[in-house]
Design a protein around this motif. Structure first.
Motif, PDB file in Angstrom:
ATOM      1  N   ILE A  30       0.836  -1.198   0.000  1.00 23.22           N
ATOM      2  CA  ILE A  30       0.000   0.000   0.000  1.00 23.22           C
ATOM      3  C   ILE A  30       0.873   1.251   0.000  1.00 23.22           C
ATOM      4  CG2 ILE A  30      -1.647   1.365   1.359  1.00 23.22           C
ATOM      5  CD1 ILE A  30      -2.853  -1.397   2.255  1.00 23.22           C
ATOM      6  N   ASN A  31       1.878   1.285   0.865  1.00 22.71           N
ATOM      7  CA  ASN A  31       2.756   2.459   0.937  1.00 22.71           C
ATOM      8  C   ASN A  31       3.494   2.695  -0.377  1.00 22.71           C
ATOM      9  OD1 ASN A  31       2.203   3.515   3.496  1.00 22.71           O
ATOM     10  ND2 ASN A  31       3.506   1.989   4.470  1.00 22.71           N
ATOM     11  N   TYR A  32       3.915   1.622  -1.022  1.00 22.46           N
ATOM     12  CA  TYR A  32       4.588   1.752  -2.312  1.00 22.46           C
ATOM     13  C   TYR A  32       3.618   2.336  -3.345  1.00 22.46           C
ATOM     14  CZ  TYR A  32       8.012   0.699  -5.935  1.00 22.46           C
ATOM     15  OH  TYR A  32       8.934   0.807  -6.942  1.00 22.46           O
ATOM     16  N   ALA A  33       2.398   1.821  -3.364  1.00 21.61           N
ATOM     17  CA  ALA A  33       1.385   2.326  -4.292  1.00 21.61           C
ATOM     18  C   ALA A  33       1.045   3.787  -3.989  1.00 21.61           C
ATOM     19  CB  ALA A  33       0.129   1.464  -4.233  1.00 21.61           C
ATOM     20  N   VAL A  34       0.949   4.138  -2.713  1.00 20.80           N
ATOM     21  CA  VAL A  34       0.653   5.522  -2.325  1.00 20.80           C
ATOM     22  C   VAL A  34       1.701   6.457  -2.926  1.00 20.80           C
ATOM     23  CG1 VAL A  34       0.681   7.119  -0.351  1.00 20.80           C
ATOM     24  CG2 VAL A  34      -0.706   5.040  -0.253  1.00 20.80           C
ATOM     25  N   GLU A  35       2.958   6.089  -2.834  1.00 18.14           N
ATOM     26  CA  GLU A  35       4.025   6.942  -3.387  1.00 18.14           C
ATOM     27  C   GLU A  35       3.926   7.044  -4.903  1.00 18.14           C
ATOM     28  OE1 GLU A  35       5.836   9.057  -1.630  1.00 18.14           O
ATOM     29  OE2 GLU A  35       4.688   8.243   0.046  1.00 18.14           O
ATOM     30  N   LEU A  36       3.570   5.945  -5.571  1.00 20.89           N
ATOM     31  CA  LEU A  36       3.369   5.993  -7.022  1.00 20.89           C
ATOM     32  C   LEU A  36       2.255   6.973  -7.382  1.00 20.89           C
ATOM     33  CD1 LEU A  36       3.500   2.196  -8.013  1.00 20.89           C
ATOM     34  CD2 LEU A  36       5.240   3.940  -8.486  1.00 20.89           C
ATOM     35  N   PHE A  37       1.148   6.890  -6.665  1.00 19.98           N
ATOM     36  CA  PHE A  37       0.006   7.753  -6.943  1.00 19.98           C
ATOM     37  C   PHE A  37       0.306   9.208  -6.589  1.00 19.98           C
ATOM     38  CE2 PHE A  37      -2.045   3.874  -7.742  1.00 19.98           C
ATOM     39  CZ  PHE A  37      -3.266   4.121  -8.346  1.00 19.98           C
ATOM     40  N   ARG A  38       0.993   9.429  -5.494  1.00 17.43           N
ATOM     41  CA  ARG A  38       1.368  10.804  -5.136  1.00 17.43           C
ATOM     42  C   ARG A  38       2.289  11.399  -6.195  1.00 17.43           C
ATOM     43  NH1 ARG A  38       2.410   9.708   1.319  1.00 17.43           N
ATOM     44  NH2 ARG A  38       0.207   9.929   1.928  1.00 17.43           N
ATOM     45  N   GLY A  39       3.196  10.587  -6.704  1.00 12.69           N
ATOM     46  CA  GLY A  39       4.126  11.053  -7.729  1.00 12.69           C
ATOM     47  C   GLY A  39       3.438  11.504  -9.003  1.00 12.69           C
ATOM     48  N   LYS A  40       2.274  10.979  -9.295  1.00 11.15           N
ATOM     49  CA  LYS A  40       1.507  11.352 -10.492  1.00 11.15           C
ATOM     50  C   LYS A  40       0.323  12.259 -10.169  1.00 11.15           C
ATOM     51  CE  LYS A  40       3.482   9.209 -13.931  1.00 11.15           C
ATOM     52  NZ  LYS A  40       3.888   9.878 -15.155  1.00 11.15           N
ATOM     53  N   ASN A  41       0.181  12.610  -8.906  1.00 14.69           N
ATOM     54  CA  ASN A  41      -0.945  13.453  -8.471  1.00 14.69           C
ATOM     55  C   ASN A  41      -2.291  12.799  -8.737  1.00 14.69           C
ATOM     56  OD1 ASN A  41      -0.638  15.674  -6.934  1.00 14.69           O
ATOM     57  ND2 ASN A  41      -0.785  17.139  -8.604  1.00 14.69           N
ATOM     58  N   TYR A  42      -2.341  11.468  -8.646  1.00 17.69           N
ATOM     59  CA  TYR A  42      -3.590  10.730  -8.796  1.00 17.69           C
ATOM     60  C   TYR A  42      -4.308  10.703  -7.447  1.00 17.69           C
ATOM     61  CZ  TYR A  42      -1.954   8.767 -13.283  1.00 17.69           C
ATOM     62  OH  TYR A  42      -1.517   8.586 -14.565  1.00 17.69           O
ATOM     63  N   PRO A  43      -5.626  10.658  -7.460  1.00 18.01           N
ATOM     64  CA  PRO A  43      -6.380  10.646  -6.197  1.00 18.01           C
ATOM     65  C   PRO A  43      -6.076   9.411  -5.340  1.00 18.01           C
ATOM     66  CG  PRO A  43      -7.844  11.125  -8.048  1.00 18.01           C
ATOM     67  CD  PRO A  43      -6.520  10.719  -8.629  1.00 18.01           C
ATOM     68  N   ILE A  44      -5.952   9.677  -4.060  1.00 13.22           N
ATOM     69  CA  ILE A  44      -5.798   8.631  -3.046  1.00 13.22           C
ATOM     70  C   ILE A  44      -6.949   8.819  -2.067  1.00 13.22           C
ATOM     71  CG2 ILE A  44      -4.345   7.719  -1.189  1.00 13.22           C
ATOM     72  CD1 ILE A  44      -1.933   8.923  -2.783  1.00 13.22           C
ATOM     73  N   ILE A  45      -7.673   7.735  -1.816  1.00 14.90           N
ATOM     74  CA  ILE A  45      -8.867   7.807  -0.981  1.00 14.90           C
ATOM     75  C   ILE A  45      -8.701   6.848   0.198  1.00 14.90           C
ATOM     76  CG2 ILE A  45     -11.377   7.552  -0.933  1.00 14.90           C
ATOM     77  CD1 ILE A  45     -11.110   7.757  -4.127  1.00 14.90           C
ATOM     78  N   TRP A  46      -8.764   7.391   1.388  1.00 16.63           N
ATOM     79  CA  TRP A  46      -8.633   6.615   2.621  1.00 16.63           C
ATOM     80  C   TRP A  46     -10.028   6.387   3.189  1.00 16.63           C
ATOM     81  CZ3 TRP A  46      -3.685   5.162   3.944  1.00 16.63           C
ATOM     82  CH2 TRP A  46      -2.648   5.838   3.284  1.00 16.63           C
ATOM     83  N   VAL A  47     -10.425   5.124   3.295  1.00 18.41           N
ATOM     84  CA  VAL A  47     -11.754   4.766   3.804  1.00 18.41           C
ATOM     85  C   VAL A  47     -11.595   4.220   5.219  1.00 18.41           C
ATOM     86  CG1 VAL A  47     -13.785   3.311   3.471  1.00 18.41           C
ATOM     87  CG2 VAL A  47     -12.575   4.242   1.480  1.00 18.41           C
ATOM     88  N   GLN A  48     -12.428   4.709   6.118  1.00 24.04           N
ATOM     89  CA  GLN A  48     -12.417   4.221   7.492  1.00 24.04           C
ATOM     90  C   GLN A  48     -13.823   3.813   7.898  1.00 24.04           C
ATOM     91  OE1 GLN A  48      -9.826   7.805   8.426  1.00 24.04           O
ATOM     92  NE2 GLN A  48      -9.583   6.551  10.288  1.00 24.04           N
ATOM     93  N   ASP A  49     -13.879   2.682   8.569  1.00 20.93           N
ATOM     94  CA  ASP A  49     -15.139   2.116   9.029  1.00 20.93           C
ATOM     95  C   ASP A  49     -15.487   2.681  10.396  1.00 20.93           C
ATOM     96  OD1 ASP A  49     -17.311   0.196   8.852  1.00 20.93           O
ATOM     97  OD2 ASP A  49     -16.278  -0.904  10.428  1.00 20.93           O
ATOM     98  N   GLU A  50     -16.718   3.130  10.530  1.00 22.51           N
ATOM     99  CA  GLU A  50     -17.224   3.524  11.840  1.00 22.51           C
ATOM    100  C   GLU A  50     -18.284   2.507  12.240  1.00 22.51           C
ATOM    101  OE1 GLU A  50     -18.025   7.568  14.042  1.00 22.51           O
ATOM    102  OE2 GLU A  50     -19.548   7.231  12.494  1.00 22.51           O
ATOM    103  N   ASP A  51     -18.043   1.827  13.340  1.00 26.16           N
ATOM    104  CA  ASP A  51     -18.932   0.768  13.816  1.00 26.16           C
ATOM    105  C   ASP A  51     -19.245   1.044  15.278  1.00 26.16           C
ATOM    106  OD1 ASP A  51     -20.258  -1.545  14.513  1.00 26.16           O
ATOM    107  OD2 ASP A  51     -18.536  -2.870  14.228  1.00 26.16           O
ATOM    108  N   LYS A  52     -20.342   1.729  15.520  1.00 24.22           N
ATOM    109  CA  LYS A  52     -20.686   2.130  16.885  1.00 24.22           C
ATOM    110  C   LYS A  52     -20.931   0.931  17.791  1.00 24.22           C
ATOM    111  CE  LYS A  52     -22.081   6.661  15.517  1.00 24.22           C
ATOM    112  NZ  LYS A  52     -23.085   7.584  15.138  1.00 24.22           N
ATOM    113  N   LYS A  53     -21.508  -0.151  17.229  1.00 24.39           N
ATOM    114  CA  LYS A  53     -21.728  -1.361  18.026  1.00 24.39           C
ATOM    115  C   LYS A  53     -20.409  -1.987  18.449  1.00 24.39           C
ATOM    116  CE  LYS A  53     -26.146  -2.497  15.931  1.00 24.39           C
ATOM    117  NZ  LYS A  53     -26.852  -3.390  15.015  1.00 24.39           N
ATOM    118  N   GLY A  54     -19.421  -1.908  17.573  1.00 24.52           N
ATOM    119  CA  GLY A  54     -18.092  -2.452  17.858  1.00 24.52           C
ATOM    120  C   GLY A  54     -17.181  -1.444  18.537  1.00 24.52           C
ATOM    121  N   ASN A  55     -17.719  -0.272  18.870  1.00 24.97           N
ATOM    122  CA  ASN A  55     -16.982   0.794  19.542  1.00 24.97           C
ATOM    123  C   ASN A  55     -15.821   1.329  18.697  1.00 24.97           C
ATOM    124  OD1 ASN A  55     -17.093   2.533  21.715  1.00 24.97           O
ATOM    125  ND2 ASN A  55     -15.483   1.440  22.813  1.00 24.97           N
ATOM    126  N   VAL A  56     -15.990   1.314  17.389  1.00 21.96           N
ATOM    127  CA  VAL A  56     -15.015   1.928  16.479  1.00 21.96           C
ATOM    128  C   VAL A  56     -15.649   3.240  16.032  1.00 21.96           C
ATOM    129  CG1 VAL A  56     -13.689   1.667  14.352  1.00 21.96           C
ATOM    130  CG2 VAL A  56     -14.238  -0.348  15.731  1.00 21.96           C
TER     131      VAL A  56
END
Length: 167
Positions: A30-56
């Motif tokens: 993932i980190n290697y891919a992130v650097e590739l995408f940053r180098g080309k100014n391509y969008p990088i999207i970070w998704v995070q799960d919110e799970d209130k039942k699981g206390n996340v």
């Protein structure tokens, strides 16, 4: 064709047991891919799960991304409450606005959120491609299974593809 990188649910709450080892291995790709995408100014999207039942929950340590991953402040963040990252989030609208038609997908949990998002991308006429070895799961078999039934690309092929794209 315009690419975006999608990193799904690589959060501290899930960083236990075999998932910890799996996330550590996936983070290298993932980190290697992130650097590739940053180098080309391509969008990088970070998704995070919110799970209130699981206390996340936003603001808790478990909601945070694992330490190996370092998003930049200007990179897109999506918070989701369902397995499919497109379900009731702004992901599709953002992708449309950016002119993206191809998603390189990485992250946790291979058989749930990653696979659901992969199929969700297909439902929206996008081209989802999994980055080989960048999936994390609770078992090694689950990541392999998802790679086996999906379109995948190796990090070397992605690097070659990105270095020649749009030039």
């Amino acid at each position: 064709m315009k690419l975006a990188l999608l990193i799904i649910d690589m959060q501290k709450a899930y960083y236990t047991g075999y998932a910890k080892e799996s996330m550590d291995q996936a983070s290298e790709y993932i980190n290697y891919a992130v650097e590739l995408f940053r180098g080309k100014n391509y969008p990088i999207i970070w998704v995070q799960d919110e799970d209130k039942k699981g206390n996340v929950i936003q603001g808790t340590i478990g909601f945070d991304l694992i330490d190996a991953l370092k998003p930049k402040p200007d990179e897109k963040r999506i918070i989701k409450n369902y397995n499919n990252s497109f379900n009731k989030t702004g992901l599709l609208e953002y992708i449309i606005k950016e002119g993206v038609d191809t998603l390189i997908i990485t992250g946790y949990n291979a058989v749930y959120c990653v696979l659901s998002t992969y199929r969700g991308a297909l439902d929206h006429d996008l081209m989802p491609i999994l980055l080989k070895n960048s999936l994390a799961s609770n078992t090694k078999e689950n990541s392999k299974f998802v790679e086996d039934i999906s379109e995948i690309i190796s990090i070397n092929a992605l690097e070659k593809f990105i270095s020649g794209a749009n030039e």
